[in-house]
Design a protein around this motif. Structure first.
Motif, PDB file in Angstrom:
ATOM      1  N   ASP A   1       6.925   2.665  10.269  1.00  0.00           N
ATOM      2  CA  ASP A   1       7.200   1.334  10.092  1.00  0.00           C
ATOM      3  C   ASP A   1       6.235   0.635   8.953  1.00  0.00           C
ATOM      4  O   ASP A   1       6.210  -0.584   9.191  1.00  0.00           O
ATOM      5  CB  ASP A   1       7.041   0.620  11.131  1.00  0.00           C
ATOM      6  CG  ASP A   1       8.271   1.004  12.128  1.00  0.00           C
ATOM      7  OD1 ASP A   1       9.210   1.664  11.674  1.00  0.00           O
ATOM      8  OD2 ASP A   1       8.012   0.892  13.482  1.00  0.00           O
ATOM      9  N   TRP A   2       5.880   1.105   8.038  1.00  0.00           N
ATOM     10  CA  TRP A   2       5.163   0.531   7.127  1.00  0.00           C
ATOM     11  C   TRP A   2       6.209   0.357   5.748  1.00  0.00           C
ATOM     12  O   TRP A   2       5.692  -0.705   5.067  1.00  0.00           O
ATOM     13  CB  TRP A   2       4.061   1.534   6.240  1.00  0.00           C
ATOM     14  CG  TRP A   2       3.166   1.694   7.149  1.00  0.00           C
ATOM     15  CD1 TRP A   2       2.848   1.662   8.327  1.00  0.00           C
ATOM     16  CD2 TRP A   2       1.648   1.846   6.528  1.00  0.00           C
ATOM     17  NE1 TRP A   2       1.508   2.008   9.056  1.00  0.00           N
ATOM     18  CE2 TRP A   2       0.913   1.848   7.827  1.00  0.00           C
ATOM     19  CE3 TRP A   2       0.809   1.860   5.238  1.00  0.00           C
ATOM     20  CZ2 TRP A   2      -0.663   2.004   7.633  1.00  0.00           C
ATOM     21  CZ3 TRP A   2      -0.479   2.242   5.414  1.00  0.00           C
ATOM     22  CH2 TRP A   2      -1.096   2.098   6.496  1.00  0.00           C
ATOM     23  N   LEU A   3       7.397   0.588   5.720  1.00  0.00           N
ATOM     24  CA  LEU A   3       8.228   0.326   4.915  1.00  0.00           C
ATOM     25  C   LEU A   3       9.606  -0.067   5.601  1.00  0.00           C
ATOM     26  O   LEU A   3       9.856   0.286   6.923  1.00  0.00           O
ATOM     27  CB  LEU A   3       8.643   1.470   4.054  1.00  0.00           C
ATOM     28  CG  LEU A   3       7.556   2.006   3.057  1.00  0.00           C
ATOM     29  CD1 LEU A   3       8.025   3.278   2.261  1.00  0.00           C
ATOM     30  CD2 LEU A   3       7.423   0.783   1.953  1.00  0.00           C
TER      31      LEU A   3
ATOM     32  N   SER B   1       0.928  -1.324  -0.024  1.00  0.00           N
ATOM     33  CA  SER B   1      -0.109  -0.067   0.066  1.00  0.00           C
ATOM     34  C   SER B   1       0.899   1.393  -0.092  1.00  0.00           C
ATOM     35  O   SER B   1       0.672   2.141  -0.572  1.00  0.00           O
ATOM     36  CB  SER B   1      -0.869   0.047   1.182  1.00  0.00           C
ATOM     37  OG  SER B   1      -1.863  -1.121   1.282  1.00  0.00           O
ATOM     38  N   SER B   2       2.004   1.246   0.821  1.00  0.00           N
ATOM     39  CA  SER B   2       2.780   2.391   0.876  1.00  0.00           C
ATOM     40  C   SER B   2       3.437   2.638  -0.547  1.00  0.00           C
ATOM     41  O   SER B   2       3.456   3.670  -1.040  1.00  0.00           O
ATOM     42  CB  SER B   2       3.836   2.046   1.782  1.00  0.00           C
ATOM     43  OG  SER B   2       3.218   1.959   3.158  1.00  0.00           O
TER      44      SER B   2
ATOM     45  N   VAL C   1       9.094   9.087   3.588  1.00  0.00           N
ATOM     46  CA  VAL C   1       9.267   9.441   4.998  1.00  0.00           C
ATOM     47  C   VAL C   1       8.262   9.280   6.038  1.00  0.00           C
ATOM     48  O   VAL C   1       8.443   8.543   7.024  1.00  0.00           O
ATOM     49  CB  VAL C   1       9.829  10.861   4.989  1.00  0.00           C
ATOM     50  CG1 VAL C   1      10.028  11.439   6.423  1.00  0.00           C
ATOM     51  CG2 VAL C   1      11.160  11.247   4.244  1.00  0.00           C
ATOM     52  N   VAL C   2       7.040   9.620   5.509  1.00  0.00           N
ATOM     53  CA  VAL C   2       5.868   9.417   6.701  1.00  0.00           C
ATOM     54  C   VAL C   2       5.653   7.896   6.655  1.00  0.00           C
ATOM     55  O   VAL C   2       5.427   7.466   7.952  1.00  0.00           O
ATOM     56  CB  VAL C   2       4.358  10.225   5.874  1.00  0.00           C
ATOM     57  CG1 VAL C   2       3.172   9.509   6.554  1.00  0.00           C
ATOM     58  CG2 VAL C   2       4.693  11.535   5.732  1.00  0.00           C
TER      59      VAL C   2
ATOM     60  N   CYS D   1       6.685  12.164  -3.588  1.00  0.00           N
ATOM     61  CA  CYS D   1       7.327  10.737  -3.384  1.00  0.00           C
ATOM     62  C   CYS D   1       8.259  10.811  -2.085  1.00  0.00           C
ATOM     63  O   CYS D   1       7.936   9.721  -1.311  1.00  0.00           O
ATOM     64  CB  CYS D   1       7.852  10.314  -4.599  1.00  0.00           C
ATOM     65  SG  CYS D   1       7.001   9.708  -5.950  1.00  0.00           S
ATOM     66  N   VAL D   2       8.988  11.542  -2.112  1.00  0.00           N
ATOM     67  CA  VAL D   2       9.772  11.683  -0.681  1.00  0.00           C
ATOM     68  C   VAL D   2       9.293  11.943   0.465  1.00  0.00           C
ATOM     69  O   VAL D   2       9.491  11.227   1.406  1.00  0.00           O
ATOM     70  CB  VAL D   2      10.954  12.684  -0.934  1.00  0.00           C
ATOM     71  CG1 VAL D   2      11.894  12.657   0.238  1.00  0.00           C
ATOM     72  CG2 VAL D   2      11.965  12.149  -2.211  1.00  0.00           C
ATOM     73  N   SER D   3       8.403  12.556   0.312  1.00  0.00           N
ATOM     74  CA  SER D   3       7.587  12.982   1.647  1.00  0.00           C
ATOM     75  C   SER D   3       6.780  11.936   2.099  1.00  0.00           C
ATOM     76  O   SER D   3       6.698  11.541   3.208  1.00  0.00           O
ATOM     77  CB  SER D   3       6.724  14.137   1.304  1.00  0.00           C
ATOM     78  OG  SER D   3       7.194  15.649   1.014  1.00  0.00           O
TER      79      SER D   3
END
Length: 370
Positions: free
Chosen positions: A368-370, A314-315, A362-363, A357-359
């Motif tokens: 901890d989704w990535l 999803s991320s 980072v979120v 995309c970078v923002s």
């Protein structure tokens, strides 16, 4: 046991009117289901009558003899015939008719009434089969009424006939021999149950799902086994307490003490079996619970891992969606759109897509989704 009285002293006198069960008044009836009948004198067999009527007649002709009558699931008429001939108490006769009695010992005058529960182990189905035996012991007769396949009294009869000195002691000796046979018959059952418990323990720790049912069925059989053996201890001690009162022969006293020792040992083993099965059932329940908890934990872990994968997917989908959205908008074929003629429009769109995309990365990383 009681002192023996002359045969004619307690049986119907010749001058009395015939009873309904006497040969002169009974109507012709079908042959009774006599398993075995024999007359003995001084420990030796003198005749083998084939019917109850012949047994009654020959015993009257030989008042110093002893009749040993064996019946299996007799009819009501047969038991009433025996009751009239040998003056059996109606309550004892009623018990013998109905069966399904607990082991007990009762005395009605000169007659002793004994109920025994025999057992045998069946190898093929691995289960215990119980039989019921009712014994009437009088001054010159012994009657066995058997309900079920066990016990096999033919071996007892052969054993007694091979020992005339013991058989000459009378019906009391036969009773003790029957008690000994019933108690000895418990030994193969104990061995079979012990083997079953050993197998159950292996199955419990092996995780066999069908072992719970086997434990339950064997526990029920042990309850029946307890009901068969535990009352015998008190019965035998009651007989031993009457040694002096009834003038029991010393040889029979030793015989009965040996039987009492065996049945006490068997009763203790059965109590131990039941306790062991209770503990095994508890252990099995604990192991089943642990296994279920492990399976639930594995499912939870699998679900957690699946959720983590979904988060990652999803991320990345959200990150890739931002440039796709910008590119899609400016890919539309319209003449009048803002920034189409702007010199810095392309670098601005690329920078905007990169910043978004970078923002998002980072979120999602912070969560901890990535």
């Amino acid at each position: 046991m009681s002192d023996r009285r002359p045969h004619a002293a307690w049986r119907r006198r010749p001058d009395q009117p015939p009873t309904p069960s006497s040969p002169s008044s009974r109507q012709p009836a079908p042959e009774p289901s006599v398993v075995h009948s024999a007359l003995y004198r001084d420990g030796l067999r003198v005749s083998s009558p084939t019917t109850l009527a012949d047994t009654f007649r020959q015993l009257r002709e030989h008042p110093d003899g002893m009749a040993w009558i064996g019946l299996q699931r007799p009819t009501e008429e047969e038991l009433h015939s025996l009751a009239a001939e040998f003056d059996l108490h109606e309550l004892a006769v009623e018990d013998a008719m109905e069966a399904h009695q607990r082991p007990k010992l009762e005395r009605y005058g000169d007659t002793l009434f004994v109920v025994l529960r025999a057992a045998r182990y069946l190898d093929a189905p691995e289960e215990v089969d119980f039989g019921e035996l009712h014994v009437f012991v009088g001054p010159d007769f012994l009657i066995t009424v058997r309900h079920g396949a066990a016990p096999d009294l033919s071996a007892v009869r052969r054993r007694m006939e091979e020992n005339p000195d013991l058989l000459a002691l009378g019906p009391e000796a036969v009773l003790y021999a029957i008690l000994d046979a019933v108690v000895d018959g418990y030994a193969p059952v104990v061995a079979g149950v012990q083997n079953d418990i050993d197998e159950i323990e292996t199955e419990v720790f092996g995780g066999d799902p069908a072992v719970s049912r086997r434990i339950y069925e064997l526990s029920r059989e042990m309850v029946e086994f307890q009901r068969a053996t535990r009352p015998l201890v008190g019965m035998l001690h009651a007989l031993m307490a009457g040694f002096a009162k009834y003038g029991t022969d010393e040889e029979l006293q030793r015989y009965l003490r040996d039987v009492a020792d065996h049945v006490t040992h068997t009763s203790e083993r059965v109590d131990g079996f039941r306790q062991a099965l209770t503990e095994i059932l508890t252990v099995n329940a604990t192991l089943v619970t642990q296994q279920q908890n492990a399976e639930m934990r594995a499912l939870a872990e699998a679900g957690f891992e699946q959720n983590e994968e979904i988060k990652r997917i999803s991320s990345w989908a959200a990150i890739l969606f931002a440039p796709t959205l910008v590119g899609t908008i400016y890919g539309m074929n319209f003449d009048f759109m803002p920034e189409l003629s702007w010199r810095f429009g392309y670098p601005f769109a690329i920078g905007l897509m990169g910043a978004v995309c970078v923002s998002l990365y980072v979120v999602f990383k912070r969560r901890d989704w990535l």
